[in-house]
Write a protein that holds these residues in place. Sequence first.
Motif, PDB file in Angstrom:
ATOM      1  N   VAL A 294       8.903  18.178  -4.739  1.00 52.31           N
ATOM      2  CA  VAL A 294       9.882  18.717  -3.791  1.00 52.31           C
ATOM      3  C   VAL A 294      11.116  19.206  -4.539  1.00 52.31           C
ATOM      4  O   VAL A 294      11.636  20.291  -4.272  1.00 52.31           O
ATOM      5  N   PHE A 295      11.591  18.421  -5.510  1.00 49.46           N
ATOM      6  CA  PHE A 295      12.770  18.811  -6.272  1.00 49.46           C
ATOM      7  C   PHE A 295      12.519  20.124  -7.018  1.00 49.46           C
ATOM      8  O   PHE A 295      13.361  21.027  -7.014  1.00 49.46           O
ATOM      9  N   PHE A 296      11.356  20.260  -7.651  1.00 48.80           N
ATOM     10  CA  PHE A 296      11.046  21.503  -8.356  1.00 48.80           C
ATOM     11  C   PHE A 296      10.925  22.677  -7.383  1.00 48.80           C
ATOM     12  O   PHE A 296      11.312  23.809  -7.710  1.00 48.80           O
ATOM     13  N   ALA A 297      10.418  22.435  -6.198  1.00 47.30           N
ATOM     14  CA  ALA A 297      10.336  23.501  -5.198  1.00 47.30           C
ATOM     15  C   ALA A 297      11.734  23.945  -4.779  1.00 47.30           C
ATOM     16  O   ALA A 297      11.992  25.144  -4.586  1.00 47.30           O
ATOM     17  N   ILE A 298      12.651  23.000  -4.648  1.00 43.19           N
ATOM     18  CA  ILE A 298      14.034  23.334  -4.298  1.00 43.19           C
ATOM     19  C   ILE A 298      14.683  24.142  -5.408  1.00 43.19           C
ATOM     20  O   ILE A 298      15.351  25.153  -5.148  1.00 43.19           O
ATOM     21  N   ILE A 299      14.486  23.722  -6.652  1.00 43.23           N
ATOM     22  CA  ILE A 299      15.035  24.486  -7.785  1.00 43.23           C
ATOM     23  C   ILE A 299      14.486  25.910  -7.767  1.00 43.23           C
ATOM     24  O   ILE A 299      15.235  26.881  -7.923  1.00 43.23           O
ATOM     25  N   GLU A 300      13.197  26.031  -7.560  1.00 37.61           N
ATOM     26  CA  GLU A 300      12.577  27.354  -7.560  1.00 37.61           C
ATOM     27  C   GLU A 300      13.163  28.228  -6.456  1.00 37.61           C
ATOM     28  O   GLU A 300      13.501  29.392  -6.670  1.00 37.61           O
ATOM     29  N   ARG A 301      13.305  27.659  -5.261  1.00 37.59           N
ATOM     30  CA  ARG A 301      13.799  28.418  -4.115  1.00 37.59           C
ATOM     31  C   ARG A 301      15.274  28.775  -4.252  1.00 37.59           C
ATOM     32  O   ARG A 301      15.681  29.887  -3.929  1.00 37.59           O
ATOM     33  N   GLN A 302      16.079  27.835  -4.705  1.00 40.70           N
ATOM     34  CA  GLN A 302      17.528  28.034  -4.681  1.00 40.70           C
ATOM     35  C   GLN A 302      18.113  28.572  -5.980  1.00 40.70           C
ATOM     36  O   GLN A 302      19.211  29.124  -5.966  1.00 40.70           O
TER      37      GLN A 302
ATOM     38  N   LEU B 172       5.861  10.999  -7.117  1.00 37.29           N
ATOM     39  CA  LEU B 172       5.529  12.295  -7.692  1.00 37.29           C
ATOM     40  C   LEU B 172       5.754  13.412  -6.684  1.00 37.29           C
ATOM     41  O   LEU B 172       6.156  14.524  -7.057  1.00 37.29           O
ATOM     42  N   ASN B 173       5.540  13.140  -5.403  1.00 39.01           N
ATOM     43  CA  ASN B 173       5.807  14.144  -4.382  1.00 39.01           C
ATOM     44  C   ASN B 173       7.282  14.504  -4.350  1.00 39.01           C
ATOM     45  O   ASN B 173       7.637  15.654  -4.101  1.00 39.01           O
TER      46      ASN B 173
ATOM     47  N   PHE C  66       0.850  -1.181   0.000  1.00 39.55           N
ATOM     48  CA  PHE C  66       0.000   0.000   0.000  1.00 39.55           C
ATOM     49  C   PHE C  66       0.891   1.237   0.000  1.00 39.55           C
ATOM     50  O   PHE C  66       1.740   1.395   0.861  1.00 39.55           O
ATOM     51  N   THR C  67       0.727   2.088  -0.981  1.00 32.36           N
ATOM     52  CA  THR C  67       1.491   3.331  -1.049  1.00 32.36           C
ATOM     53  C   THR C  67       0.533   4.494  -0.877  1.00 32.36           C
ATOM     54  O   THR C  67      -0.291   4.759  -1.751  1.00 32.36           O
ATOM     55  N   PRO C  68       0.614   5.177   0.255  1.00 32.80           N
ATOM     56  CA  PRO C  68      -0.279   6.303   0.464  1.00 32.80           C
ATOM     57  C   PRO C  68      -0.008   7.402  -0.556  1.00 32.80           C
ATOM     58  O   PRO C  68       1.092   7.537  -1.071  1.00 32.80           O
ATOM     59  N   THR C  69      -1.018   8.188  -0.842  1.00 36.38           N
ATOM     60  CA  THR C  69      -0.906   9.254  -1.832  1.00 36.38           C
ATOM     61  C   THR C  69       0.233  10.204  -1.493  1.00 36.38           C
ATOM     62  O   THR C  69       0.955  10.653  -2.372  1.00 36.38           O
ATOM     63  N   ASP C  70       0.406  10.505  -0.215  1.00 37.84           N
ATOM     64  CA  ASP C  70       1.455  11.442   0.160  1.00 37.84           C
ATOM     65  C   ASP C  70       2.840  10.801   0.167  1.00 37.84           C
ATOM     66  O   ASP C  70       3.818  11.442   0.490  1.00 37.84           O
ATOM     67  N   GLY C  71       2.951   9.548  -0.208  1.00 38.24           N
ATOM     68  CA  GLY C  71       4.244   8.887  -0.231  1.00 38.24           C
ATOM     69  C   GLY C  71       4.674   8.512  -1.634  1.00 38.24           C
ATOM     70  O   GLY C  71       5.579   7.720  -1.805  1.00 38.24           O
ATOM     71  N   SER C  72       4.058   9.089  -2.645  1.00 39.35           N
ATOM     72  CA  SER C  72       4.365   8.679  -4.001  1.00 39.35           C
ATOM     73  C   SER C  72       5.628   9.353  -4.513  1.00 39.35           C
ATOM     74  O   SER C  72       6.077  10.381  -3.998  1.00 39.35           O
TER      75      SER C  72
END
Length: 80
Positions: A18-26, A13-14, A5-11
């Motif tokens: 996260v990687f795109f958020a890091i690129i955007e921030r840094q 894709l998250n 079972f893979t919860p939605t918040d553990g996929s």
Amino acid sequence: MQLHFTPTDGSWLNLVEVFFAIIERQALRRGDFASVEELMAAIGRFCDGWNQRCQPFAWTKDADQILTTLKRQNTSATNH
């Protein structure tokens, strides 16, 4: 066959989000890019630096410990 079972918040894709958020921030926030080529170059430089600093993930538990923990958890609260 063993299904997990893979919860939605553990996929995976998250992790991409996260990687795109890091690129955007840094690398991109407050950036001034005159062209798409400049933007792509900034992203490329960030990814090159990221890859130079990467390290393998160190698992803290082996598969048997993880599976034992999962067997104890109730993954569904439904009553059907």
